[in-house]
Scaffold this motif. Structure first.
Motif, PDB file in Angstrom:
ATOM      1  N   ALA A 101       0.413  -1.444   0.256  1.00 17.97           N
ATOM      2  CA  ALA A 101      -0.175   0.007  -0.204  1.00 17.97           C
ATOM      3  C   ALA A 101       0.857   1.639   0.014  1.00 17.97           C
ATOM      4  O   ALA A 101       0.403   1.776  -0.814  1.00 17.97           O
ATOM      5  CB  ALA A 101      -0.969  -0.208   1.161  1.00 17.97           C
ATOM      6  N   CYS A 102       2.259   1.342   0.708  1.00 20.99           N
ATOM      7  CA  CYS A 102       2.911   2.638   0.852  1.00 20.99           C
ATOM      8  C   CYS A 102       3.631   2.507  -0.605  1.00 20.99           C
ATOM      9  O   CYS A 102       3.619   3.749  -0.766  1.00 20.99           O
ATOM     10  CB  CYS A 102       3.909   1.894   1.763  1.00 20.99           C
ATOM     11  N   ILE A 135      -0.167   8.953   9.031  1.00 22.51           N
ATOM     12  CA  ILE A 135       0.286   8.138   9.696  1.00 22.51           C
ATOM     13  C   ILE A 135      -0.422   7.740  10.968  1.00 22.51           C
ATOM     14  O   ILE A 135      -0.113   9.201  12.399  1.00 22.51           O
ATOM     15  CB  ILE A 135       1.999   8.885  10.066  1.00 22.51           C
ATOM     16  N   SER A 136      -0.607   7.048  11.368  1.00 23.31           N
ATOM     17  CA  SER A 136      -1.758   6.921  11.781  1.00 23.31           C
ATOM     18  C   SER A 136      -0.856   5.770  13.392  1.00 23.31           C
ATOM     19  O   SER A 136      -1.448   5.987  14.353  1.00 23.31           O
ATOM     20  CB  SER A 136      -2.812   6.304  12.394  1.00 23.31           C
ATOM     21  N   ALA A 137       0.074   5.137  13.476  1.00 17.04           N
ATOM     22  CA  ALA A 137       0.357   4.793  14.140  1.00 17.04           C
ATOM     23  C   ALA A 137       2.028   4.078  14.950  1.00 17.04           C
ATOM     24  O   ALA A 137       2.323   4.637  13.352  1.00 17.04           O
ATOM     25  CB  ALA A 137       0.420   3.473  15.065  1.00 17.04           C
ATOM     26  N   GLU A 195      -3.513   5.481   7.018  1.00 18.16           N
ATOM     27  CA  GLU A 195      -4.831   5.777   6.564  1.00 18.16           C
ATOM     28  C   GLU A 195      -5.126   7.028   5.585  1.00 18.16           C
ATOM     29  O   GLU A 195      -3.743   8.117   5.524  1.00 18.16           O
ATOM     30  CB  GLU A 195      -5.443   5.763   8.267  1.00 18.16           C
ATOM     31  N   LEU A 196      -6.076   6.993   4.834  1.00 21.38           N
ATOM     32  CA  LEU A 196      -6.595   8.003   4.583  1.00 21.38           C
ATOM     33  C   LEU A 196      -7.381   8.588   4.683  1.00 21.38           C
ATOM     34  O   LEU A 196      -8.621   8.051   4.340  1.00 21.38           O
ATOM     35  CB  LEU A 196      -6.616   7.614   3.246  1.00 21.38           C
ATOM     36  N   LEU A 219      -6.816   1.250   5.461  1.00 18.43           N
ATOM     37  CA  LEU A 219      -6.023   1.907   6.443  1.00 18.43           C
ATOM     38  C   LEU A 219      -5.437   0.084   6.425  1.00 18.43           C
ATOM     39  O   LEU A 219      -5.460  -0.602   5.811  1.00 18.43           O
ATOM     40  CB  LEU A 219      -6.377   1.277   7.696  1.00 18.43           C
ATOM     41  N   ALA A 220      -3.924   0.870   6.496  1.00 17.80           N
ATOM     42  CA  ALA A 220      -2.927  -0.324   6.685  1.00 17.80           C
ATOM     43  C   ALA A 220      -1.667  -0.571   7.296  1.00 17.80           C
ATOM     44  O   ALA A 220      -1.364   0.742   8.254  1.00 17.80           O
ATOM     45  CB  ALA A 220      -1.367  -0.276   5.376  1.00 17.80           C
TER      46      ALA A 220
END
Length: 216
Positions: free
Chosen positions: A86-87, A170-172, A183-184, A191-192
């Motif tokens: 995904a990245c 960036i969520s974590a 996530e977007l 989410l990945a």
């Protein structure tokens, strides 16, 4: 309401056996191998879970699935190898890095977007810290938690900066692993995670919040 778990199943892997346990709790969810023609037939799919286990037998199928979800708004969850791919797609298609490479399959790349971790995390846990206000934090809770890893690659610093500039959240984060989740905010559900939330399902008999959210 069909959901596919896209990846090359190998029951010798604990992480894949835990995927089996999770899929048993999801109606109309099926494994699809990356080299199966069905990996490119996604029009009737409402959710894609791009799984661990790289290098994929057909990496193009994995990248195609990510792009399909981005373009159509199909729900997407990527874990471990799914996070990495995904990245890659986001780096190439949204962040101005058309030659973004994965060091696992292109070890000679000068500055790979997916690079070897400073400390390989095969069969290890790390404390994952969610970023407040993100979708991930709403699903898992804002408190740090232990995340299971089975990988040696993560998002490079260069790619992280490019993704942030392109609007990726960036969520974590976690020690040794760096970026743990993306996530977007402009997508229904994209989410990945570098960690593997499905590990433990065979013991608890319950879907983790991140996997359950894919089915909502």
């Amino acid at each position: 309401m069909r959901i596919i778990a896209l990846g090359d199943r190998d029951p010798a892997y604990l992480t894949h056996r835990e995927v089996d346990a999770a899929l048993a709790l999801i109606p109309d969810a099926d494994w699809v191998a990356t080299d199966d023609p069905a990996a490119h037939e996604l029009d009737d799919v409402v959710g894609v879970w791009l799984l661990p286990g790289t290098p994929y037998r057909d990496a193009d199928a994995a990248l195609h699935a990510v792009r399909h979800c981005l373009v159509t708004g199909t729900r997407f969850l990527g874990t471990c190898g799914g996070f990495q791919h995904a990245c890659l797609v986001l780096a190439r298609d949204r962040a101005g890095l058309p030659d973004a490479a994965h060091a696992e399959t292109n070890p000679d790349a000068a500055d790979p977007a997916i690079a070897p971790l400073h400390c390989s995390l095969y069969g290890e846990t790390r404390t994952v810290t969610p970023v407040p206000g993100t979708r991930l934090a709403r699903l898992t809770g804002a408190a740090p938690f232990e995340g299971f890893h089975y990988c040696g690659y993560g998002l490079s610093d260069t790619a992280e900066r490019a993704l942030r500039a392109a609007g990726v959240t960036i969520s974590a984060t976690a020690p040794d692993a760096g970026v743990e989740a993306i996530e977007l905010p402009d997508h229904p559900f994209f989410l990945a995670t570098a960690f593997q939330p499905q590990v433990g399902v065979s013991d608890t008999g319950r879907l983790p919040a991140l996997v359950a959210a894919l089915t909502d």
